[in-house]
Design an enzyme around this catalytic site. Structure first.
Site, short mmCIF file in Angstrom:
data_model
loop_
_atom_site.label_atom_id
_atom_site.label_comp_id
_atom_site.label_asym_id
_atom_site.label_seq_id
_atom_site.Cartn_x
_atom_site.Cartn_y
_atom_site.Cartn_z
N ARG A 75 -50.09 -32.77 -51.02
CA ARG A 75 -50.40 -32.73 -49.59
C ARG A 75 -49.11 -32.84 -48.77
O ARG A 75 -48.29 -33.74 -49.01
CB ARG A 75 -51.34 -33.87 -49.22
CG ARG A 75 -51.79 -33.89 -47.76
CD ARG A 75 -52.71 -35.07 -47.50
NE ARG A 75 -53.94 -34.99 -48.25
CZ ARG A 75 -54.68 -36.05 -48.61
NH1 ARG A 75 -54.28 -37.28 -48.29
NH2 ARG A 75 -55.78 -35.89 -49.30
N ARG A 144 -50.96 -42.63 -42.64
CA ARG A 144 -51.16 -41.25 -43.06
C ARG A 144 -50.70 -40.29 -41.96
O ARG A 144 -50.14 -40.69 -40.95
CB ARG A 144 -52.64 -41.03 -43.39
CG ARG A 144 -53.17 -41.89 -44.55
CD ARG A 144 -52.61 -41.46 -45.88
NE ARG A 144 -53.22 -42.17 -47.00
CZ ARG A 144 -54.34 -41.80 -47.63
NH1 ARG A 144 -54.99 -40.72 -47.23
NH2 ARG A 144 -54.81 -42.50 -48.65
N LYS A 220 -55.15 -47.42 -46.83
CA LYS A 220 -54.65 -46.36 -45.96
C LYS A 220 -54.87 -46.71 -44.50
O LYS A 220 -55.79 -47.45 -44.15
CB LYS A 220 -55.33 -45.03 -46.30
CG LYS A 220 -56.84 -45.05 -46.18
CD LYS A 220 -57.42 -43.77 -46.77
CE LYS A 220 -58.94 -43.85 -46.85
NZ LYS A 220 -59.52 -42.66 -47.51
N LYS A 222 -54.98 -44.74 -40.64
CA LYS A 222 -55.04 -43.44 -40.00
C LYS A 222 -54.93 -43.58 -38.48
O LYS A 222 -55.60 -44.42 -37.89
CB LYS A 222 -56.34 -42.72 -40.37
CG LYS A 222 -56.46 -42.41 -41.86
CD LYS A 222 -57.75 -41.71 -42.20
CE LYS A 222 -57.81 -41.35 -43.68
NZ LYS A 222 -59.07 -40.64 -44.03
N CYS A 441 -65.51 -31.25 -47.11
CA CYS A 441 -64.40 -31.73 -47.93
C CYS A 441 -64.26 -30.84 -49.17
O CYS A 441 -65.09 -29.98 -49.44
CB CYS A 441 -64.61 -33.18 -48.32
SG CYS A 441 -65.91 -33.41 -49.56
N CYS A 447 -61.78 -32.99 -56.88
CA CYS A 447 -61.76 -34.37 -56.42
C CYS A 447 -62.48 -35.27 -57.42
O CYS A 447 -63.66 -35.06 -57.72
CB CYS A 447 -62.41 -34.50 -55.04
SG CYS A 447 -62.44 -36.20 -54.44
N CYS A 486 -69.12 -36.94 -51.49
CA CYS A 486 -69.33 -38.35 -51.82
C CYS A 486 -69.36 -39.14 -50.53
O CYS A 486 -69.07 -38.61 -49.45
CB CYS A 486 -68.24 -38.85 -52.77
SG CYS A 486 -66.70 -39.32 -51.94
N CYS A 490 -64.55 -37.97 -46.04
CA CYS A 490 -63.30 -37.31 -45.63
C CYS A 490 -63.50 -36.25 -44.56
O CYS A 490 -62.59 -35.99 -43.78
CB CYS A 490 -62.62 -36.70 -46.85
SG CYS A 490 -61.98 -37.93 -48.02
#
Length: 580
Positions: A75, A144, A220, A222, A441, A447, A486, A490
């Site tokens: 990424r 991020r 994380k 954001k 996603c 994934c 899931c 995301c």
């Protein structure tokens, strides 16, 4: 750090990593096609995930386990989604030469390469840095990619917010030298082989992390920067959102929003999605210092024992916003003012043609689920290449996984459209409203967290939805459909009009009642809906909406007003009537 000392395994790995170096360099040439467990954790901080292609698994190992086909996702961190034609061309070259021939725009304005082999990982990251981009901090327990409204209007408020995104990204970038030493140094000579987009972040003399410390963040973090009149970056879905308050072409300050986040573990009732809460008002002069105070409170008080509840939203929920603000005030050094009374009241996806205000135009091209690839029917990747090489436009990526070509001369507008048509690419104006406002996603097959399909399943469902909406005369309705494989969310399904979340193989939880503005959670409408029944389950909802909506009411607002029980009762009667 934890008061009890019962750190999660990831915290121990970070503790022993020597500022993210770990054993990455020796494992790069150990003959395996994968990294060990500790390195797998550290790789995320460097911008890559170790995955395995679940479509390609075959055979069994000596201990009876299924053989894995190891690949890597890489990424690129792109603050505000802003890059050049040459940088995007290099990413396209990488996807062809070292990846799986596709490139993906993420829901956070970044780019992802898929299908990279371990043997090509170092070359991939080096080449990304060679074109003045970086993968550092694109993943992992760090700040991020900083999102920002990507619109290239020639106005101060847009230039200022984009500059702030760059400033925050640099300010909160890890300072470890491990990134350069691992990926940008010739291991045989020790000679640096690239300066790259991370220059100045690893070679400025820091032996420690001045903001992060040895253990980085508990989870994380954001951030996003947007406007009250245009919440195109989903401010309320972030750990920290900065809502610019404007007076004409001047930014007077920012409402600071905290505690958004969508990751959920269904088996753990202690987890939940959350939209952010208003914390305070920050001036343009003190906004970075305020952000740092919030950041450090999460660093010092976020849960480091249980990663399921380690995000900022749990600190805010457990303490309450008043206690949280008091601690931020303490870290900042004075009492911060209350938020400005304004709130989000608009959302622009910036698709289609628009004037920049400097004599040039930009064009927003809808890219379904962000996937840039060539197929027999549509050569999107080839079309984008030709646009980039012919016109050398600026490039901006959107939070809805699409792309803006900027600085287009008026005389070149027809030519750009002609290139798209030549390769079978639909103009944004030709894309249905439901498809334009949908996103998914990655999910299967790469994934490791996904339970079921998402990106590969949603387009077919949209095909069916287009037919049903046309029958009801609702083709022009604007509402969001977001799917994830899931519950981690995301693609931000929990504040959308319609959210579809992977629940089991081929089955989804269906959520209704969020809205385009993104400032409200939706609710669970039905659970374990088979993929083949998603559209038929929605038809009664659309029918009820068509019959009983109030003047100007959106789909999400209607579902929120009538509630789950009323919707379900109508659907039951509708289905029974249809069966007779």
């Amino acid at each position: 750090m934890s008061d009890t000392g019962k750190l999660s395994p990831v915290e121990t790995i970070k503790d022993n990593s020597n500022f993210l170096a770990g054993d990455l360099t020796p494992e790069m040439t150990d003959g395996n096609d994968f990294f060990g467990k500790s390195s797998e954790v550290l790789l995320k901080f460097h911008g890559t995930y170790q995955q395995d292609d679940r479509d390609e698994r075959g055979g069994v190992t000596e201990d009876g386990k299924k053989k894995k086909s190891f690949i890597f996702m890489v990424r690129t961190r792109i603050p505000g989604g802003k890059l050049t034609s040459q940088q995007l061309l290099e990413e396209l070259d990488l996807c062809d030469q070292l990846g799986n021939t596709t490139l993906r725009i993420t829901t956070r304005q970044a780019l992802q390469l898929h299908g990279i082999l371990k043997s090509n990982l170092k070359e991939t990251i080096k080449r990304i840095n060679d074109c003045q981009l970086s993968t550092l901090a694109a993943c992992g327990d760090v700040n991020r990619n900083v999102m920002c409204c990507p619109a290239p209007y020639a106005k101060n408020i847009y230039r200022e917010t984009q500059a702030l995104a760059d400033q925050i990204a640099l300010h909160f970038a890890p300072r470890t030298k491990a990134y350069h030493e691992t990926w940008l140094t010739d291991t045989s000579t020790g000679e640096k082989i690239a300066a790259g987009g991370a220059a100045g972040q690893a070679d400025d003399g820091f032996d420690v992390e001045p903001i992060y410390g040895k253990h980085y963040m508990p989870r994380k973090f954001k951030m996003a920067i947007g406007f009250d009149f245009d919440n195109c970056v989903d401010l309320y879905a972030n750990d920290l959102g900065l809502m610019a308050i404007t007076d004409g072409d001047k930014i007077v300050g920012y409402n600071v929003l905290v505690g958004g986040g969508f990751g959920v573990t269904p088996s753990a009732k202690k987890t939940f999605p959350a939209v952010a809460k208003k914390l305070c008002f920050a001036t343009p002069e003190n906004v970075v210092a305020v952000v740092e105070a919030v950041f450090k409170v999460q660093r010092d008080f976020g849960n480091r024992e249980d990663r399921k509840v380690a995000r900022l939203k749990y600190v805010v929920a457990n303490w309450g916003i008043e206690k949280f603000k008091a601690k931020v005030d303490e870290y900042y050094g004075s009492v911060l003012p209350e938020p400005h009374p304004t709130d989000v009241h608009g959302f622009n996806d910036h698709m289609g043609w628009d004037e920049q205000g400097d004599g040039n135009w930009f064009y927003g091209l809808n890219v379904e689920n962000g996937r840039i690839k060539d197929t027999a029917e549509m050569q999107l990747k080839t079309a984008i290449r030709e646009i980039l090489t012919t016109y050398n436009p600026g490039v901006r990526l959107t939070s809805h996984q699409s792309i803006l070509f900027t600085d287009i001369k008026p005389a070149d507008r027809a030519g750009l459209e002609a290139i798209l048509k030549k390769y079978g690419v639909k103009l944004t104006e030709e894309v249905s409203a439901v498809r334009r406002w949908s996103m998914a996603c990655v999910a299967w097959p790469t994934c490791g967290l996904s339970i079921t399909e998402s990106e590969r399943a949603l387009p077919g469902m949209i095909d069916q939805l287009e037919v049903e909406l046309a029958k009801l005369g609702l083709s022009s309705e604007k509402f969001t459909v977001r799917m994830t494989g899931c519950p981690n969310g995301c693609a931000r399904p929990y504040n959308s009009d319609i959210g579809l979340v992977g629940r089991a193989r081929g089955q989804y939880s269906m959520f209704l009642g969020g809205r385009l503005l993104g400032d409200r959670l939706n609710y669970l409408y039905k659970d374990y809906v088979p993929a083949e029944e998603v559209v038929s389950t929605l038809v009664p909802v659309f029918t009820y909406f068509k019959q009983s909506r109030q003047n100007g009411e959106t789909l999400g607002d209607f579902c929120h007003r009538v509630g789950q029980a009323d919707l379900a009762a109508f659907a039951e009667k509708f289905t029974a009537a249809a069966a007779t």
